[in-house]
Design a protein around this motif. Structure first.
Motif, PDB file in Angstrom:
ATOM      1  N   LYS A 183      92.849  47.456  22.275  1.00  0.00           N
ATOM      2  CA  LYS A 183      92.747  47.179  23.726  1.00  0.00           C
ATOM      3  C   LYS A 183      92.292  45.674  24.051  1.00  0.00           C
ATOM      4  CE  LYS A 183      89.706  49.534  26.402  1.00  0.00           C
ATOM      5  NZ  LYS A 183      89.150  50.686  26.724  1.00  0.00           N
ATOM      6  N   GLU A 205      94.518  50.087  32.126  1.00  0.00           N
ATOM      7  CA  GLU A 205      93.419  50.637  32.402  1.00  0.00           C
ATOM      8  C   GLU A 205      92.866  50.143  33.655  1.00  0.00           C
ATOM      9  OE1 GLU A 205      90.969  51.274  28.826  1.00  0.00           O
ATOM     10  OE2 GLU A 205      89.139  51.021  30.080  1.00  0.00           O
ATOM     11  N   GLU A 206      92.078  50.973  34.379  1.00  0.00           N
ATOM     12  CA  GLU A 206      91.579  50.682  35.773  1.00  0.00           C
ATOM     13  C   GLU A 206      92.351  49.546  36.428  1.00  0.00           C
ATOM     14  OE1 GLU A 206      87.104  49.775  34.984  1.00  0.00           O
ATOM     15  OE2 GLU A 206      86.849  51.510  35.800  1.00  0.00           O
ATOM     16  N   HIS A 250      90.136  46.472  33.887  1.00  0.00           N
ATOM     17  CA  HIS A 250      88.613  46.160  33.981  1.00  0.00           C
ATOM     18  C   HIS A 250      87.962  46.277  35.332  1.00  0.00           C
ATOM     19  CE1 HIS A 250      84.682  44.900  32.379  1.00  0.00           C
ATOM     20  NE2 HIS A 250      85.042  45.569  31.269  1.00  0.00           N
ATOM     21  N   ASP A 284      93.198  46.249  29.632  1.00  0.00           N
ATOM     22  CA  ASP A 284      92.073  46.846  30.321  1.00  0.00           C
ATOM     23  C   ASP A 284      91.951  45.846  31.755  1.00  0.00           C
ATOM     24  OD1 ASP A 284      88.756  48.075  29.876  1.00  0.00           O
ATOM     25  OD2 ASP A 284      89.974  47.676  31.856  1.00  0.00           O
ATOM     26  N   GLU A 315      86.074  55.607  33.222  1.00  0.00           N
ATOM     27  CA  GLU A 315      84.932  55.280  32.739  1.00  0.00           C
ATOM     28  C   GLU A 315      83.730  55.017  33.758  1.00  0.00           C
ATOM     29  OE1 GLU A 315      86.521  51.326  31.380  1.00  0.00           O
ATOM     30  OE2 GLU A 315      84.437  50.631  32.183  1.00  0.00           O
ATOM     31  N   HIS A 346      86.265  57.138  26.650  1.00  0.00           N
ATOM     32  CA  HIS A 346      85.765  55.735  26.898  1.00  0.00           C
ATOM     33  C   HIS A 346      84.691  55.519  26.126  1.00  0.00           C
ATOM     34  CE1 HIS A 346      83.005  52.664  28.956  1.00  0.00           C
ATOM     35  NE2 HIS A 346      84.201  51.747  28.750  1.00  0.00           N
TER      36      HIS A 346
HETATM   37 MG   LIG Z   1      87.416  49.861  30.389  1.00  0.00          MG
END
Ligand SMILES: [Mg+2]
Ligand SMILES: O=C(O)C(=O)C[C@@H](O)[C@H](O)CO
Length: 382
Positions: free
Chosen positions: A144, A209-210, A185, A183, A235, A285
């Motif tokens: 990741k 992700e996110e 993030h 991610d 997360e 996570h």
């Molecule tokens: Mg993350």
């Protein structure tokens, strides 16, 4: 058996361990923490201790409900992380009393091993090729990295190009020999997420992700409708009640509850089952320490829909201590060909080096994530 004491130890790099003692000498360990708010979670743990002292540790469900419901206010990262660490320690005690690993108490193994993945590239994706090569040499093939750096609400094509270039280089170098999640993030808002996702599609990331912040979860189904790339998040969701909404709305292909943020094993076991009902994968996570990771692994080994497991060996956040520094049984977290195998010892299966924990907790920096700003000076999501 009665609970007699809760002790907390804030530790480098940015973790906190909780020790729960009983009047029969059996202790349990948990890892309650919100990265960057360790002292706040520590205060919450000691407030919740009032509900715990003198209680029977075997009554995990009743204690969990009391910790969650008895204070009127509930949910959110601080309280649910405090509950998470306490819950982990209670499962640890129960397993030690009965002489079995926690996953046996949750119905036993559904798999023999679980695929692990590793971070590469740091806060600002760099040297990802070298990072992947180094980890491939010890068996990893799943990774990741941060999908991009700061990204304005509406930003320039060259920011997109820079993000895409990093990913294109990975595919160019490794072909289909590696898998990687990107991610975002929470750094990207919906307008730019649409563009970035579209431009990344040709490089087939394993998941994104996110793609937008958890508080913008209504965009997950809309983004999922425009791409075939699986979308992951979780997360920054903290209970069944947070996750039920995103499952009902659709859009997420992978849930990433954090076993140290979302109420612990008791709560995440329920979240995993909810996800399975929607054919949604589970990928806990875990950028944290060994007790958090062990808690994830016990859940992975009883959840049919667990797909892969994050772990923090070599993660860019681990400055000052590494994943296995505070435990005696490092060999029990052995990774073979990029997989974790079931913990074998009673409870969570983590043998904490208590003397080292006490020593390192005496002088601990209060970790904070960096505060980023856009070129115009406005706060940027880190
Ligand atoms: Mg993350
Ligand atoms: O591991 C991840 O997926 C992250 O996004 C890391 C982030 O949660 C930091 O731990 C926050 O401090």
């Amino acid at each position: 058996m009665k609970i007699t004491k809760l002790s907390t130890y804030r530790l480098p790099p940015r973790w906190m361990f909780l020790k729960v003692e009983t009047d029969e000498g059996i202790t349990g360990w948990g890892e309650p923490v919100i990265e960057g708010r360790a002292k706040t979670v520590e205060a919450a743990v000691h407030e919740l201790a009032d509900y715990m002292i003198g209680q029977d540790p075997s009554r995990i469900n009743d204690l969990w409900q009391k910790l969650y419901r008895a204070g009127f206010y509930r949910g959110g990262p601080i309280l649910m992380s405090a509950i998470a660490g306490i819950d982990q320690a209670l499962w640890d005690i129960k397993g030690k009393v009965l002489g079995v690993p926690v996953y046996e108490l949750l119905g036993g193994l559904v798999r023999e091993r679980i695929k692990a993945y590793s971070w590469v590239g740091g806060d600002r994706p760099a040297d990802v090729i070298a990072g992947m090569e180094k980890l491939m040499a010890i068996g990893f093939d799943t990774f990741k990295l941060n999908g991009c750096e700061e990204m304005g609400l509406i930003d320039q094509a060259k920011k997109i190009d820079k993000a895409v270039k990093t990913v294109a280089e990975i595919r160019e170098h490794f072909g289909a020999e590696v898998e990687f999640g990107l991610d975002f993030h929470g750094r990207v808002a919906a307008p730019m997420a649409r563009i970035l996702i579209k431009e990344l599609e040709p490089y087939r990331p394993l998941f994104i992700e996110e793609p937008v912040l958890a508080e913008q979860a209504e965009y997950y189904p809309r983004l999922a409708a425009m791409t075939h790339i699986p979308i992951a998040a979780g997360e920054r969701m903290f209970s069944r009640f947070d996750f039920k909404r995103v499952l009902a709305d659709g859009g997420l292909s992978i849930l990433q509850p954090d076993l140290s943020h979302a109420g612990g094993i008791t709560e995440c076991f329920k979240i995993a089952a909810m996800a399975e009902a929607y054919d949604v994968g589970l990928a806990p996570h875990c950028p944290l320490g060994p007790i958090a990771l062990a808690s994830c692994l016990h859940l992975d080994f009883v959840s049919h829909n667990a797909v892969f497991q994050e772990q923090s060996m070599g993660i860019h956040y681990n400055q000052g201590a590494e994943l296995l520094d505070y435990i005696k049984n490092k060999q029990d977290f052995s990774m073979e060909d990029g997989y974790f195998y079931p913990p074998s010892k009673p409870g969570l299966g983590v043998e904490v080096d208590e003397e080292l924990v006490k020593e390192r907790s005496r002088h601990v920096e209060d970790w904070r994530n960096p505060v980023w700003r856009h070129p115009d000076g406005a706060i940027a999501e880190w």
